[in-house]
Design a protein around this motif. Structure first.
Motif, PDB file in Angstrom:
ATOM      1  N   TRP A  32      26.829  35.427  32.083  1.00  0.00           N
ATOM      2  CA  TRP A  32      28.049  34.643  31.927  1.00  0.00           C
ATOM      3  C   TRP A  32      29.229  35.534  31.558  1.00  0.00           C
ATOM      4  O   TRP A  32      30.374  35.239  31.927  1.00  0.00           O
ATOM      5  CB  TRP A  32      27.852  33.541  30.893  1.00  0.00           C
ATOM      6  N   ALA A  33      28.962  36.619  30.835  1.00  0.00           N
ATOM      7  CA  ALA A  33      30.032  37.573  30.534  1.00  0.00           C
ATOM      8  C   ALA A  33      30.547  38.217  31.818  1.00  0.00           C
ATOM      9  O   ALA A  33      31.752  38.311  32.050  1.00  0.00           O
ATOM     10  CB  ALA A  33      29.527  38.634  29.560  1.00  0.00           C
ATOM     11  N   VAL A  34      29.613  38.644  32.691  1.00  0.00           N
ATOM     12  CA  VAL A  34      29.999  39.239  33.973  1.00  0.00           C
ATOM     13  C   VAL A  34      30.715  38.207  34.836  1.00  0.00           C
ATOM     14  O   VAL A  34      31.735  38.500  35.474  1.00  0.00           O
ATOM     15  CB  VAL A  34      28.765  39.791  34.716  1.00  0.00           C
ATOM     16  N   PHE A  35      30.204  36.989  34.844  1.00  0.00           N
ATOM     17  CA  PHE A  35      30.802  35.902  35.627  1.00  0.00           C
ATOM     18  C   PHE A  35      32.275  35.726  35.290  1.00  0.00           C
ATOM     19  O   PHE A  35      33.107  35.472  36.158  1.00  0.00           O
ATOM     20  CB  PHE A  35      30.024  34.609  35.358  1.00  0.00           C
ATOM     21  N   SER A  36      32.613  35.886  34.016  1.00  0.00           N
ATOM     22  CA  SER A  36      33.990  35.666  33.579  1.00  0.00           C
ATOM     23  C   SER A  36      34.973  36.662  34.191  1.00  0.00           C
ATOM     24  O   SER A  36      36.179  36.403  34.225  1.00  0.00           O
ATOM     25  CB  SER A  36      34.078  35.740  32.046  1.00  0.00           C
ATOM     26  N   SER A  37      34.466  37.810  34.672  1.00  0.00           N
ATOM     27  CA  SER A  37      35.346  38.842  35.235  1.00  0.00           C
ATOM     28  C   SER A  37      35.155  39.038  36.730  1.00  0.00           C
ATOM     29  O   SER A  37      35.731  39.968  37.307  1.00  0.00           O
ATOM     30  CB  SER A  37      35.120  40.181  34.508  1.00  0.00           C
ATOM     31  N   LEU A  38      34.352  38.209  37.367  1.00  0.00           N
ATOM     32  CA  LEU A  38      34.101  38.376  38.804  1.00  0.00           C
ATOM     33  C   LEU A  38      35.366  38.328  39.668  1.00  0.00           C
ATOM     34  O   LEU A  38      35.405  38.958  40.728  1.00  0.00           O
ATOM     35  CB  LEU A  38      33.093  37.320  39.287  1.00  0.00           C
ATOM     36  N   PRO A  39      36.427  37.611  39.270  1.00  0.00           N
ATOM     37  CA  PRO A  39      37.643  37.635  40.103  1.00  0.00           C
ATOM     38  C   PRO A  39      38.321  39.001  40.165  1.00  0.00           C
ATOM     39  O   PRO A  39      39.146  39.238  41.049  1.00  0.00           O
ATOM     40  CB  PRO A  39      38.560  36.611  39.421  1.00  0.00           C
ATOM     41  N   GLN A  40      38.005  39.911  39.267  1.00  0.00           N
ATOM     42  CA  GLN A  40      38.700  41.193  39.227  1.00  0.00           C
ATOM     43  C   GLN A  40      38.537  42.021  40.502  1.00  0.00           C
ATOM     44  O   GLN A  40      39.529  42.584  40.996  1.00  0.00           O
ATOM     45  CB  GLN A  40      38.283  41.990  37.991  1.00  0.00           C
ATOM     46  N   PRO A  41      37.315  42.142  41.065  1.00  0.00           N
ATOM     47  CA  PRO A  41      37.229  42.905  42.321  1.00  0.00           C
ATOM     48  C   PRO A  41      38.033  42.279  43.457  1.00  0.00           C
ATOM     49  O   PRO A  41      38.572  42.991  44.308  1.00  0.00           O
ATOM     50  CB  PRO A  41      35.725  42.917  42.636  1.00  0.00           C
ATOM     51  N   LEU A  42      38.145  40.945  43.467  1.00  0.00           N
ATOM     52  CA  LEU A  42      38.949  40.285  44.500  1.00  0.00           C
ATOM     53  C   LEU A  42      40.434  40.599  44.309  1.00  0.00           C
ATOM     54  O   LEU A  42      41.152  40.915  45.264  1.00  0.00           O
ATOM     55  CB  LEU A  42      38.717  38.775  44.460  1.00  0.00           C
ATOM     56  N   GLY A  43      40.897  40.541  43.064  1.00  0.00           N
ATOM     57  CA  GLY A  43      42.285  40.887  42.777  1.00  0.00           C
ATOM     58  C   GLY A  43      42.575  42.336  43.119  1.00  0.00           C
ATOM     59  O   GLY A  43      43.661  42.657  43.623  1.00  0.00           O
ATOM     60  N   ALA A  44      41.605  43.210  42.865  1.00  0.00           N
ATOM     61  CA  ALA A  44      41.781  44.635  43.170  1.00  0.00           C
ATOM     62  C   ALA A  44      41.954  44.851  44.666  1.00  0.00           C
ATOM     63  O   ALA A  44      42.839  45.595  45.105  1.00  0.00           O
ATOM     64  CB  ALA A  44      40.581  45.429  42.648  1.00  0.00           C
ATOM     65  N   VAL A  45      41.118  44.194  45.465  1.00  0.00           N
ATOM     66  CA  VAL A  45      41.178  44.365  46.926  1.00  0.00           C
ATOM     67  C   VAL A  45      42.496  43.809  47.476  1.00  0.00           C
ATOM     68  O   VAL A  45      43.149  44.444  48.311  1.00  0.00           O
ATOM     69  CB  VAL A  45      39.982  43.669  47.600  1.00  0.00           C
ATOM     70  N   ILE A  46      42.913  42.633  47.009  1.00  0.00           N
ATOM     71  CA  ILE A  46      44.158  42.025  47.489  1.00  0.00           C
ATOM     72  C   ILE A  46      45.347  42.938  47.191  1.00  0.00           C
ATOM     73  O   ILE A  46      46.198  43.197  48.051  1.00  0.00           O
ATOM     74  CB  ILE A  46      44.368  40.639  46.857  1.00  0.00           C
ATOM     75  N   ALA A  47      45.411  43.447  45.947  1.00  0.00           N
ATOM     76  CA  ALA A  47      46.527  44.310  45.553  1.00  0.00           C
ATOM     77  C   ALA A  47      46.512  45.609  46.343  1.00  0.00           C
ATOM     78  O   ALA A  47      47.556  46.076  46.816  1.00  0.00           O
ATOM     79  CB  ALA A  47      46.459  44.600  44.053  1.00  0.00           C
ATOM     80  N   TYR A  48      45.331  46.204  46.485  1.00  0.00           N
ATOM     81  CA  TYR A  48      45.226  47.465  47.244  1.00  0.00           C
ATOM     82  C   TYR A  48      45.644  47.258  48.695  1.00  0.00           C
ATOM     83  O   TYR A  48      46.386  48.064  49.262  1.00  0.00           O
ATOM     84  CB  TYR A  48      43.786  47.993  47.176  1.00  0.00           C
ATOM     85  N   TYR A  49      45.172  46.181  49.292  1.00  0.00           N
ATOM     86  CA  TYR A  49      45.494  45.905  50.699  1.00  0.00           C
ATOM     87  C   TYR A  49      47.004  45.742  50.882  1.00  0.00           C
ATOM     88  O   TYR A  49      47.587  46.272  51.829  1.00  0.00           O
ATOM     89  CB  TYR A  49      44.759  44.635  51.136  1.00  0.00           C
TER      90      TYR A  49
END
Length: 270
Positions: A189-206
């Motif tokens: 559940w701790a990891v689950f709380s931060s799962l959006p971070q890789p998506l935000g990283a990819v969007i910003a990088y792109y």
């Protein structure tokens, strides 16, 4: 066209920061409670690293790519994003205690809330990878990781967000412990709380890769979001943990901030 392998690399970096949140639950495998003093120091360490990385890395890179004309609006936009996210979250109850009892619909709602909460951190990671694969980057400004020349700024920023996520994971695990949740499920559940971070990283990088002329805005955006997060979220969170300590935890917080800032000296010298 953005190379798929670069996008995948950024996604993995963002995923690592999310997985680091799970480390916050690891102490509960060994002890019943996690020291408030240790929490304050960790929040201070993350604050020092992220402010120094923003100033020495993101702001400096933004100025190098186009000066203050686009950098300053980016900083303002980053601040507005965090402030807007805070206002949205103020009206929603997203206590971690709800995680275990949530049905699928509620989990989707929680994930949406966490996306708002985690997006600025993911943006900082994604923007820091802006020079990945670009020509003209000197060897001294990169580090070889798995055969790929990664910008030093990206390495530092990924580490900074990961360190920040550890005490955040602890904050999530504490109420779950009171519910008698198993240690491995607390990690999940701790990891689950931060799962959006890789998506935000990819969007910003792109985005910053496709629109290189907006790189200063992107660097400013990430810097503004990070510094504002530290001032409005990290420091108050640390002082809340330090309420029971002598001096309100200010000494522990300052020690963590100084250690974090000193850890960023190599970035300032690059």
């Amino acid at each position: 066209m953005v190379a798929f392998e670069n996008v995948a690399f950024v996604f993995v970096a963002g995923l690592l920061t999310a997985l680091a949140t799970g480390l916050g639950a690891i102490p509960f495998f060994l002890v019943e409670e996690f020291s408030d003093r240790w929490n304050v120091v960790l929040w201070g360490l993350a604050s020092g690293i992220m402010v120094a990385a923003s100033l020495f890395g993101l702001v400096r890179e933004g100025l190098a790519y186009g000066g203050a004309l686009l950098l300053l609006p980016g900083v303002l936009a980053g601040v507005l994003l965090v402030e807007g996210a805070d206002r949205v979250l103020d009206d929603v109850d997203h206590n971690p205690k709800q995680f275990e009892q949530a049905d699928f619909k509620k989990l989707l709602l929680i994930l949406g809330i966490l996306t708002v909460h985690s997006f600025p951190e993911g943006v900082a990671v994604g923007v820091s990878f802006a020079e990945l694969g670009l020509e003209g980057v000197t060897p001294g400004e990169t580090l070889l990781v798995a055969g790929t020349a990664v910008p030093l700024l990206a390495v530092f920023m990924t580490i900074a967000i990961s360190i920040h996520n550890i005490p955040e994971g602890t904050a999530i695990a504490i109420p779950l412990r009171s519910l008698g949740i198993s240690e491995w499920r607390m990690v999940w559940w701790a990891v689950f709380s931060s799962l959006p971070q890789p998506l935000g990283a990819v969007i910003a990088y792109y985005f910053v890769t496709l629109a290189k002329q907006f790189l200063p805005f992107g660097f400013g955006f990430a810097a503004g979001a990070m510094v504002y997060l530290v001032v409005t979220e990290f420091v108050p969170e640390a002082l809340e943990y330090g309420e029971s300590l002598q001096g309100g935890g200010k000494r522990e917080l300052l020690a963590g901030v100084v250690m974090g800032a000193l850890a960023m000296i190599p970035l300032a010298l690059v």
